[in-house]
Write a protein that holds these residues in place. Structure first.
Motif, PDB file in Angstrom:
ATOM      1  N   ILE A   1       0.885  -1.170   0.000  1.00 57.65           N
ATOM      2  CA  ILE A   1       0.000   0.000   0.000  1.00 57.65           C
ATOM      3  C   ILE A   1       0.915   1.210   0.000  1.00 57.65           C
ATOM      4  O   ILE A   1       1.719   1.393   0.918  1.00 57.65           O
ATOM      5  CB  ILE A   1      -0.916   0.033   1.236  1.00 57.65           C
ATOM      6  N   VAL A   2       0.820   2.013  -1.059  1.00 59.64           N
ATOM      7  CA  VAL A   2       1.658   3.202  -1.157  1.00 59.64           C
ATOM      8  C   VAL A   2       0.783   4.413  -1.459  1.00 59.64           C
ATOM      9  O   VAL A   2      -0.218   4.309  -2.171  1.00 59.64           O
ATOM     10  CB  VAL A   2       2.754   3.055  -2.236  1.00 59.64           C
ATOM     11  N   GLU A   3       1.179   5.539  -0.908  1.00 61.18           N
ATOM     12  CA  GLU A   3       0.431   6.764  -1.165  1.00 61.18           C
ATOM     13  C   GLU A   3       0.652   7.194  -2.612  1.00 61.18           C
ATOM     14  O   GLU A   3       1.778   7.198  -3.104  1.00 61.18           O
ATOM     15  CB  GLU A   3       0.878   7.863  -0.206  1.00 61.18           C
ATOM     16  N   SER A   4      -0.435   7.528  -3.289  1.00 66.11           N
ATOM     17  CA  SER A   4      -0.370   7.941  -4.684  1.00 66.11           C
ATOM     18  C   SER A   4      -0.041   9.427  -4.784  1.00 66.11           C
ATOM     19  O   SER A   4      -0.351  10.209  -3.891  1.00 66.11           O
ATOM     20  CB  SER A   4      -1.729   7.669  -5.344  1.00 66.11           C
ATOM     21  N   LYS A   5       0.557   9.809  -5.890  1.00 62.77           N
ATOM     22  CA  LYS A   5       0.802  11.227  -6.150  1.00 62.77           C
ATOM     23  C   LYS A   5      -0.473  11.918  -6.637  1.00 62.77           C
ATOM     24  O   LYS A   5      -0.510  13.137  -6.715  1.00 62.77           O
ATOM     25  CB  LYS A   5       1.919  11.385  -7.188  1.00 62.77           C
ATOM     26  N   ILE A   6      -1.495  11.151  -6.959  1.00 66.68           N
ATOM     27  CA  ILE A   6      -2.769  11.705  -7.397  1.00 66.68           C
ATOM     28  C   ILE A   6      -3.415  12.417  -6.208  1.00 66.68           C
ATOM     29  O   ILE A   6      -3.551  11.843  -5.136  1.00 66.68           O
ATOM     30  CB  ILE A   6      -3.700  10.601  -7.935  1.00 66.68           C
TER      31      ILE A   6
END
Length: 70
Positions: free
Chosen positions: A59-64
């Motif tokens: 689970i990674v934070e998106s740049k969106i």
């Protein structure tokens, strides 16, 4: 705390009917939530009745930062 977009990577084990070998199907889902723990709970709820073995591999934070739908 504002909601953010996260990318949840999910791996599903699928048995190839012809060879009998287990193949891994890798998918990415864009999920809106507050934290990785929140994202894990949301993904688990969606997949809770799924008949195949699956797991969240990342689970990674998106740049969106925004999704414009119209």
């Amino acid at each position: 705390m504002d909601e953010k977009y996260f990318i949840a990577r999910i791996t599903t084990d699928i048995v190839d009917e012809n060879t009998g070998k287990v193949k891994k199907l890798k998918e990415e889902k864009l999920v809106k939530g507050y934290s990785p723990t929140d994202i894990e709970a949301k993904v688990t709820k969606v997949y809770e009745n799924y008949s195949m073995d699956w797991r969240i591999t990342a689970i990674v934070e998106s740049k969106i930062d925004e999704v414009i739908e119209k």
